[in-house]
Design a protein around this motif. Structure first.
Motif, short mmCIF file in Angstrom:
data_model
loop_
_atom_site.label_atom_id
_atom_site.label_comp_id
_atom_site.label_asym_id
_atom_site.label_seq_id
_atom_site.Cartn_x
_atom_site.Cartn_y
_atom_site.Cartn_z
N ALA A 135 8.98 -6.69 -9.10
CA ALA A 135 8.77 -6.08 -7.78
C ALA A 135 9.52 -4.77 -7.60
O ALA A 135 9.36 -4.12 -6.56
CB ALA A 135 9.18 -7.06 -6.69
N ARG A 136 10.34 -4.39 -8.55
CA ARG A 136 11.02 -3.09 -8.43
C ARG A 136 10.01 -1.95 -8.40
O ARG A 136 10.29 -0.88 -7.91
CB ARG A 136 11.99 -2.92 -9.60
CG ARG A 136 13.16 -3.91 -9.54
CD ARG A 136 13.98 -3.90 -10.81
NE ARG A 136 15.03 -4.92 -10.76
CZ ARG A 136 15.82 -5.23 -11.78
NH1 ARG A 136 15.68 -4.58 -12.93
NH2 ARG A 136 16.73 -6.18 -11.66
N SER A 137 8.84 -2.20 -8.95
CA SER A 137 7.73 -1.25 -8.86
C SER A 137 6.56 -1.97 -8.22
O SER A 137 6.05 -2.95 -8.76
CB SER A 137 7.33 -0.74 -10.25
OG SER A 137 6.10 -0.05 -10.19
N MET A 138 6.11 -1.51 -7.04
CA MET A 138 5.04 -2.16 -6.32
C MET A 138 3.73 -2.14 -7.11
O MET A 138 2.97 -3.09 -7.10
CB MET A 138 4.83 -1.49 -4.95
CG MET A 138 5.93 -1.78 -3.95
SD MET A 138 6.03 -3.54 -3.50
CE MET A 138 7.53 -4.04 -4.38
N ASP A 139 3.46 -1.02 -7.80
CA ASP A 139 2.24 -0.92 -8.60
C ASP A 139 2.23 -1.96 -9.71
O ASP A 139 1.22 -2.63 -9.96
CB ASP A 139 2.10 0.49 -9.19
CG ASP A 139 1.86 1.54 -8.12
OD1 ASP A 139 1.38 1.17 -7.03
OD2 ASP A 139 2.14 2.72 -8.37
#
Length: 555
Positions: free
Chosen positions: A204-208
Motif C-alpha cells: 500500500a505504500r504505492s496506491m497504483d
C-alpha cells in the motif's frame, strides 16, 4: 463484420449512454445496458463465434469482479447487528417466496426443479435500486429503510450461496463441493487474518501497486480455483479472493478503485444478456403475469411477516413496497444457469424481461410510496388494524409531561439527560424492539406512528408540557406540526432536521425551535474555543465525558 473493434466500441458507448439515460429516470444503469443488448441483437451486430467467445470472457470477468467486491466488503459483524426480528423476517421471506413462486410456476406446467430455480431467481430484490432510491428520498435512516437494508443483506448472502452452488463445476456433487468450499474458505479466512493484511500494508505504500496487486490476486486465485486442479468456478474464486483481502485496512480503498473496472466488465455482461433475449408473445404474456406476482406478492409477504412481529401498518407497508422487483443477482443467476445448461434461451429471456418490468414499475412506486400508502390504507386496515392497546391509559396521565417522539441516537442521548433531571416523560416510538427495550428499562412508552393523525387525538397532547421530535423524516414532522396546530397546542415544539432547508420548512409550519447537526456542532465547538479549550490536554475531560455518553447511547 469488417471491423469488430469499431462495432464493439460503438455498442459499448451506446450502452454507457443508455445507462446514463436510465439513471435520469431513477432506474439502474444496467437496465439501459440490457436494452442496448436487445437492440443490438435485432440489428444483428456482435454476432459470430469469435466475438461471442470474447463477450463471454469479458462477462465472466465482470461477474468474477462483482463477487470479488462482495467478498472484499463482506462484514459478518453487520449480520449480528440486525437483531432476531430482521433475521427471522429475512429468512422467512426467502422460504415463503420460493414456496409460493414455485407453486405458481408449477401450475404453469414447469418442472419442479426448474420452478424452484426460477422461484429463487425471482425471490431476491435489488440492493442497488432500493439503497439508491432510499438515499434520494433521505429515508435510509428511517425504520423502514433500516429494516429493508438488513433484509437485503440477508438476501445477498443467500444469493451468494446459490451462485457458489451454481459454480461448483463439473463432477462436483454437493458433498464434494461443500468439502472444497469449506477447506478453501478456512484457508482464505486464515490468510485474511494473518497474511494478507501485512502483505497489503507493505504494498500500500504505492496506491497504483496496491490496485494492480489486488487485481492480479483476484484473477490468479480465481483462475487457479477454476482450473481442473480444484475444479470449481471463477465466481467462487473471485468471492474467496475478495474475502482474503477483507481483513485489511486497505479493503475499502481497493473496493472504491476497482468498482469502475468491475462496471466496465458488467456492462458487457448485461449487454450480452440483452443480446441473448428472445421475445415472443407467449414469453411476454408470462413475463407480465410473473411481474405482477413479483410487484404485489413479495411486498405482501414482507408486510405480513412484519405485522406478525408487531411492526406498525405504515412501517410494514413502506418496507414491503421496497421489494417489488428482482435483483441484479437474479440476472447473474439466470446467466450462469444458462451457461451451465440449467436454463434455455426462453427461460433466460423470461426472467430478464421480468427484471426489466419490475425494476421500472417498482422504482416509481418507491418514489411515491406515501401516495400509494394513503390509497391502500383503508384496505390494509380492513385486513389488519393496528393494535391500540395501552394508549387509552396513557391519555389519562399525559399532563405535565415532556413527550419525546423517537428514541434512537439523539433521542436516546436526550432521554438520558431528562432522566437524570427527573423529568416526567412519555416516549412515542414505532420501532417494536425499541419500545420493548425502553419498557423493560422502566420508561413510559407507547407504540405509535407519528404520521397516524388519529394518534394525536388518543394522546391528548394539548396537556403536554413540551413536545420534542427527534424524527429525521421531514414528512412525519410536518404532519405532526399540522396536527398539533389544528389542536391549538400551546406547549413548545422542538424538532430535529437534516438540513437548513428542512429547518426553514419546520419553522414555517410552526416549530418553536429546530436543531440540525451542522449548526449544533459548530456552535458547540465555537463555545469550547471561546472557553479557551484549544490544547490536547484541554479536550481530555470533554472527550472522557463524550465517550461515557456514547457508551450509554450507542452500545
Amino acid at each position: 463484420m469488417d471491423n469488430p473493434f469499431l462495432i464493439f466500441s460503438f455498442v459499448f458507448g451506446l450502452a454507457v449512454c443508455a445507462g446514463m439515460v436510465a439513471r435520469i429516470f431513477h432506474q439502474p444503469a444496467f437496465l439501459g445496458h440490457v436494452l442496448v443488448g436487445l437492440l443490438v441483437g435485432y440489428w444483428g451486430l456482435l454476432r459470430g463465434g469469435e466475438i461471442n467467445r470474447f463477450l463471454e470472457m469479458l462477462s465472466s470477468a465482470g461477474v468474477m469482479l462483482l463477487l470479488f467486491l462482495v467478498g472484499l466488503e463482506m462484514n459478518v459483524a453487520e449480520v449480528k447487528k440486525m437483531g432476531e426480528k430482521a433475521l427471522l423476517i429475512g429468512f422467512s421471506q426467502i422460504v415463503f417466496t420460493i414456496a409460493i413462486f414455485s407453486l405458481l410456476l408449477k401450475l404453469m406446467g414447469i418442472s419442479l426443479n426448474l420452478s424452484l430455480f426460477l422461484a429463487a431467481a425471482l425471490t431476491f430484490s435489488s440492493t442497488i435500486i432500493v439503497v439508491k432510491l432510499l438515499s434520494e428520498k433521505h429515508d435510509l435512516e428511517s425504520l423502514a429503510g433500516k429494516v429493508a437494508v438488513a433484509l437485503l443483506l440477508i438476501q445477498d448472502l443467500a444469493a451468494i450461496v446459490i451462485l457458489l452452488v451454481l459454480g461448483r463445476g463439473e463432477g462436483n456433487d454437493p458433498m464434494t463441493l461443500s468439502v472444497k468450499v469449506l477447506v478453501l474458505a478456512g484457508l482464505t479466512i486464515l490468510m485474511a487474518r494473518r497474511v494478507m493484511p501485512k502483505l497489503l500494508h507493505k504494498v500500500a505504500r504505492s496506491m497504483d501497486e496496491l490496485i494492480l496487486f489486488s487485481l492480479a490476486w483476484c484473477f490468479v486465485l480465481a483462475s487457479l480455483i477454476a482450473s481442473p486442479v480444484i475444479g470449481l468456478s471463477l465466481e467462487i474464486g473471485g468471492f474467496l479472493a475478495g474475502l482474503a483481502l477483507s481483513g485489511s485496512f486497505e479493503h475499502s480503498h481497493i473496493a472504491t478503485k476497482i468498482k469502475p473496472i468491475r462496471d466496465f466488465f458488467l456492462t458487457i455482461f448485461f449487454v450480452g444478456l440483452g443480446l441473448n433475449l428472445r421475445l415472443d408473445f407467449s414469453i411476454v404474456i408470462t413475463a407480465i403475469y410473473l411481474s405482477l406476482a413479483v410487484i404485489f406478492l413479495k411486498p405482501i409477504i414482507i408486510w405480513f411477516l412484519m405485522r406478525c412481529l408487531g411492526y406498525k401498518q405504515r412501517v410494514a407497508f413502506n418496507t414491503g413496497i421496497l421489494f417489488g422487483q428482482i435483483s441484479e443477482f437474479s440476472f447473474i443467476m439466470v446467466g450462469i444457469g444458462n451457461k451451465v445448461g440449467l436454463l434455455n434461451g426462453s427461460e433466460l429471456s423470461l426472467v430478464s424481461l421480468v427484471g426489466l418490468i419490475t425494476m421500472v414499475v417498482s422504482g416509481y412506486l418507491i418514489l411515491d410510496n406515501e401516495s400509494v400508502y394513503r390509497l391502500m390504507k383503508p384496505l390494509l386496515r380492513f385486513f389488519w388494524k393496528d393494535n391500540l392497546s395501552g394508549e387509552d391509559e396513557v391519555k389519562k396521565v399525559i399532563g405535565d409531561r415532556i413527550v419525546l417522539f423517537g428514541c434512537h441516537r439523539m433521542g436516546r442521548s436526550l432521554l438520558r439527560h431528562l432522566a437524570k433531571n427527573k423529568q416526567k416523560m412519555l416516549i412515542v416510538d414505532f420501532d417494536p424492539e425499541a419500545v420493548s427495550r425502553l419498557t423493560s428499562e422502566g420508561y413510559e412508552v407507547i407504540y405509535a406512528d407519528a404520521s397516524d393523525t388519529e394518534m394525536y387525538d388518543r394522546l391528548n397532547l394539548t396537556k403536554a408540557k413540551m413536545v420534542i421530535s427527534t424524527l429525521r423524516d421531514i414528512k412525519d414532522n410536518l404532519i405532526m406540526l399540522s396536527e398539533l396546530k389544528r389542536r391549538r397546542l400551546r406547549a413548545s415544539v422542538v424538532m430535529d432536521a437534516e438540513s437548513v432547508e428542512d429547518a426553514q420548512k419546520l419553522y414555517a409550519a410552526g416549530a418553536t425551535y429546530v436543531i440540525f447537526p451542522h449548526f449544533v456542532g459548530g456552535l458547540h465547538l465555537g463555545d469550547l474555543i471561546r472557553k479557551g479549550v484549544c490544547e490536547k490536554e484541554d479536550f481530555e475531560s470533554y472527550r472522557k465525558y463524550q465517550q461515557e455518553e456514547m457508551t450509554g447511547v450507542y452500545v
